[in-house]
Every structure is written in C-alpha cells, then in structure tokens.
Scaffold this motif. Structure first.
Motif, PDB file in Angstrom:
ATOM      1  N   GLU A 167       0.833  -1.206   0.000  1.00 57.36           N
ATOM      2  CA  GLU A 167       0.000   0.000   0.000  1.00 57.36           C
ATOM      3  C   GLU A 167       0.867   1.256   0.000  1.00 57.36           C
ATOM      4  O   GLU A 167       0.563   2.236  -0.688  1.00 57.36           O
ATOM      5  N   TRP A 168       1.921   1.234   0.787  1.00 53.43           N
ATOM      6  CA  TRP A 168       2.808   2.407   0.847  1.00 53.43           C
ATOM      7  C   TRP A 168       3.476   2.644  -0.498  1.00 53.43           C
ATOM      8  O   TRP A 168       3.526   3.791  -0.979  1.00 53.43           O
ATOM      9  N   LEU A 169       3.977   1.596  -1.116  1.00 54.58           N
ATOM     10  CA  LEU A 169       4.618   1.754  -2.421  1.00 54.58           C
ATOM     11  C   LEU A 169       3.638   2.308  -3.454  1.00 54.58           C
ATOM     12  O   LEU A 169       3.973   3.194  -4.239  1.00 54.58           O
ATOM     13  N   ASN A 170       2.429   1.780  -3.449  1.00 56.54           N
ATOM     14  CA  ASN A 170       1.431   2.233  -4.418  1.00 56.54           C
ATOM     15  C   ASN A 170       1.024   3.687  -4.210  1.00 56.54           C
ATOM     16  O   ASN A 170       0.609   4.361  -5.151  1.00 56.54           O
ATOM     17  N   ALA A 171       1.143   4.155  -2.975  1.00 59.29           N
ATOM     18  CA  ALA A 171       0.694   5.512  -2.653  1.00 59.29           C
ATOM     19  C   ALA A 171       1.766   6.568  -2.898  1.00 59.29           C
ATOM     20  O   ALA A 171       1.463   7.768  -2.823  1.00 59.29           O
ATOM     21  N   GLN A 172       3.001   6.172  -3.206  1.00 59.06           N
ATOM     22  CA  GLN A 172       4.063   7.158  -3.362  1.00 59.06           C
ATOM     23  C   GLN A 172       3.937   7.921  -4.678  1.00 59.06           C
ATOM     24  O   GLN A 172       3.588   7.340  -5.716  1.00 59.06           O
ATOM     25  N   PRO A 173       4.203   9.219  -4.665  1.00 60.72           N
ATOM     26  CA  PRO A 173       4.142   9.995  -5.910  1.00 60.72           C
ATOM     27  C   PRO A 173       5.241   9.582  -6.874  1.00 60.72           C
ATOM     28  O   PRO A 173       6.338   9.184  -6.463  1.00 60.72           O
ATOM     29  N   SER A 174       4.941   9.660  -8.149  1.00 64.36           N
ATOM     30  CA  SER A 174       5.937   9.316  -9.167  1.00 64.36           C
ATOM     31  C   SER A 174       7.071  10.325  -9.145  1.00 64.36           C
ATOM     32  O   SER A 174       6.877  11.507  -8.891  1.00 64.36           O
ATOM     33  N   GLY A 175       8.267   9.839  -9.403  1.00 65.12           N
ATOM     34  CA  GLY A 175       9.419  10.729  -9.421  1.00 65.12           C
ATOM     35  C   GLY A 175      10.705   9.974  -9.147  1.00 65.12           C
ATOM     36  O   GLY A 175      10.705   8.762  -8.902  1.00 65.12           O
ATOM     37  N   PRO A 176      11.827  10.664  -9.169  1.00 64.22           N
ATOM     38  CA  PRO A 176      13.137  10.019  -9.015  1.00 64.22           C
ATOM     39  C   PRO A 176      13.294   9.244  -7.710  1.00 64.22           C
ATOM     40  O   PRO A 176      13.887   8.162  -7.701  1.00 64.22           O
ATOM     41  N   GLN A 177      12.784   9.789  -6.593  1.00 64.76           N
ATOM     42  CA  GLN A 177      12.974   9.101  -5.319  1.00 64.76           C
ATOM     43  C   GLN A 177      12.224   7.775  -5.285  1.00 64.76           C
ATOM     44  O   GLN A 177      12.767   6.753  -4.859  1.00 64.76           O
TER      45      GLN A 177
END
Length: 421
Positions: free
Chosen positions: A339-349
C-alpha cells in the motif's frame, strides 16, 4: 533482534517469497504474588470434591494467572505444586505453570531444585526445567548457581544456564562475574559473554564500557561492545555515541555505531540523523545510517525510506537501507508495504526505491520484482531495469519466465526479446 543481520545478510527476509508475490500482483491490479493456599490453587481450578471436573474460570487459566499461581506455589511447596500441575488441562498451560514453579524453587533453594531436576527429569523437559531453575537461582545467588551448573551440567543445558546466570550476575557484581567467566573454556565463554555485557551495561554502562577495551582481543569482543552500546543507548544515546567514538578498533566502533543508531532512532529519529551528520568518516556514517534506518523502520518504515532517499548522500548506503527496510517490511507486513509503495508519488525518489527493491527480490520472487519494476516512472530507467531483471529471470527459469512475459502487459519489445519465440 539479530540486529547484526542488517550488516551481513538478508537471510531472515527470504521468507518474503510467494506470499508477497501474490499480494504484490493483487495490489498492483486491485496480579500480585503471595497468599496462603497457593499450593492447591492450580488443582482447585481443575477438580472439585470427589475429583469431578469443573468448568474453569477463563481468568484462572490465563498466562498471567498461571505464572502467578505457579510462582506462589513453588515458593511454598514445590513438590506439591508439581503434583498439582498434572490436573491443569493443556500442554502449554502446564508448561507456563511449571516453569514458574521451577523458577520460584530456584529462588527458594536453587541447589535442591537443580539436584532434583537433574536426577528425575530427562530430555527437553529436563532442559526447560534446569533453565527455569537457573533463572530463579541467579536472582539470589548467581555465583552459587554458576558453580553448580558449570560442574553438574553439559552441552546446551550448561551453556543456556550460564548465559542466564551471567546476565543476572552482571547486574549485581559484574567484576566478579567477569573474573569467573575468564576461567571458562573458550567455546563456552564466546557464547555467553554478551549476556554479561547486557546485565552489566543495564545498570552500569560506563563501567561496562571500560571493560570493553580489554576484551576486544577475543572473538566475542565486538559483540560485547555491541551489547554495551545498545544497552547504554537505550537510556542515553548521546553518551553512548560519545563513547563509541573513542573505540580505536574499527570493527567494534562500526557495530557500536549500528547499535547506537538503532536505539536512538527508536525514540528520536530526527536527533539520530543529526548525529550521523556530525560523524567524520564515510565508514562511520555507513553503520550509523544503517542502524538509524533499522531503528526507525521498526515504528515507521515509510519515514525511514523517505529519509534515506532524500537525505543519505552515499548511493551505496542508500541502496543497502532500501534493500534492508523493504525486504524486512514486505516480509513482516506485506499489505502495508504494498500500500505504501502504491501511494508514493511518481518521481526520481520513488523510482530509486522501486529499482532497488525489485533488484533485491528477483532471486526470491521474480514475478513481484518485474511487476514492481514496471511501475518505475522514468521510461529509460524502467526499460533498463526490466531488461536486466528479465535477463536474470530467463537465465534462472527460462520456460516459465518466457511464458509469463508473453502473457503480461509488458511492451511488445520486451515480449519479443524475452517472451516465447
């Protein structure tokens, strides 16, 4: 926790396996002691007059109640208490009760308890009982307990008992405990000295830290230093960090920094990260950072990862933190990790987390690895990662890998290169 596994391997996290794979694919697609009469308490909760079985109060069979009644009965009449244990239903309930009986008996008369167990019990039952006796005996007379178990037991029974005894002895008279332990054979001493470090440092960390320097020449020296650092840091991390900095032995300093970072981040992660920035060498920062990440991840793995990708400058250190935290998290709580991975905003980090994590699990769960890597936002990086992972998967399990690729939603180019021909 075997905290040192953070440095040397991910063996404990290999269980991530199939369970996390299915989840990933789904998530991406969707009382007090004392009182007369305690001797018969256990029996009276089981049988009434005439030996008829009565229904038991749930509270009387709780672990706490069983421990209390076993301890109280063991202090008054241990043989009667052991006889009463036969009427307690359930193997685990009996074990909880009898362990407390033996512990109390060890406190009351350790020599008599140990002699009786040694003469009357066998196998695992004997081992468990001796350990409990040692636990109780060590609280009142650790030296007497140490001498008896050293002379009258062998193998695991002896080592486990001495370990327990040294921890208690270290709290009461650590210098005497250290002097006695120095006469042990090298094998036994190597396996029990961390118990002495824990007991000593729990009450007198400064005194324990002074003993470290003279013990670093032994194979257990680094682990002794680690336990001192951990105990000290749990109450005064700044003082423990200052002491760790004085260690000239690089291995001991590294493992001490790991422990300090772990304990500090459990309570004050922000202050722990400030401490990392004050360190001079990259080696010191590496182990301190790994420790902080481990401690922080115990209560907030997401924040630990965000700190790593946003603030840790050394790319190798970042990679190790991401691997360790994500592998541990996905093994212990795969739903939350996904769930945490899916919720992260797209981007370099987030791309770095996905890239590192997918590469770390390709040998464990190739489907999950490829699935996560396909979520990398940067197209060039995504294609590079997927190509690398698919090459490895095909090399490991060609037919299955190619069939999966052919039925996936990957690009036509990847299907052409890695799917069925």
């Amino acid at each position: 926790m075997s905290k040192t596994t953070l440095i040397v391997s991910h063996l404990a996290t290999l269980l991530v396996g199939i369970g996390f794979s299915h989840l990933v694919l789904t998530s991406k697609n969707q009382g007090s002691r004392g009182g007369e009469g305690a001797v018969n308490q256990a029996a009276t909760t089981v049988a009434g007059k005439g030996g008829k079985k009565n229904k038991k109060n749930a509270n009387s069979m709780s672990a706490i109640s069983l421990e209390q009644s076993g301890y109280e009965a063991g202090l008054q009449d241990p043989m009667a208490a052991l006889a009463a244990a036969k009427d307690i239903p359930g193997r685990d309930n009996k074990l909880i009760y009898t362990e407390s009986v033996y512990t109390a008996w060890g406190e009351k008369d350790g020599a008599a308890a140990a002699e009786w167990v040694n003469s009357n019990l066998k196998g695992i039952e004997k081992s468990d009982a001796l350990y409990s006796v040692a636990d109780g005996w060590a609280e009142v007379d650790p030296e007497g307990a140490a001498l008896w178990f050293d002379e009258n037991t062998s193998g695991i029974n002896r080592e486990d008992a001495i370990y327990e005894i040294l921890e208690a002895w270290g709290r009461k008279s650590p210098e005497d405990a250290l002097a006695w332990a120095e006469e042990l054979d090298d094998y036994t001493r190597s396996g029990v000295m961390d118990a002495l470090a824990e007991g000593w440092a729990a009450n007198d960390p400064e005194g324990a830290s002074k003993a470290v320097q003279g013990l670093l020449k032994y194979d257990f020296g680094d682990e002794f230093a680690m336990n001192v650092a951990g105990q000290w840091a749990s109450t005064d991390p700044a003082a423990a960090a200052n002491w760790a900095q004085t260690l000239e032995n690089a291995d001991a300093r590294a493992i001490a920094y790991l422990e300090v970072g772990t304990e500090w981040a459990l309570a004050e992660p922000e202050k722990a990260t400030e401490w990392i920035n004050s360190l001079g060498s990259e080696e010191d920062k590496l182990y301190a950072s790994l420790g902080v990440a481990l401690g922080w991840s115990e209560h907030d793995p997401g924040a630990s990862l965000q700190w790593a990708v946003g603030a840790v400058e050394n790319p190798n250190t970042r990679q190790r933190i991401i691997e360790d935290v994500m592998l541990d998290w996905s093994s212990n709580d795969p739903n939350s990790a996904a769930e945490w991975l899916n919720a992260q905003p797209s981007g370099p980090q987030n791309d770095e987390i996905l890239s590192t994590f997918s590469s770390a699990i390709i040998d464990i769960d190739p489907q999950a690895a490829v699935t996560w890597a396909s979520e990398i936002y940067d197209e060039v990086q995504r294609d590079e990662n997927l190509s690398m992972l698919l090459e490895e998967w095909v090399a490991m399990d060609g037919n299955s890998a190619r069939q999966w690729v052919s039925g996936s939603n990957l690009s036509d180019d990847l299907k052409q290169r890695f799917g069925t021909q």
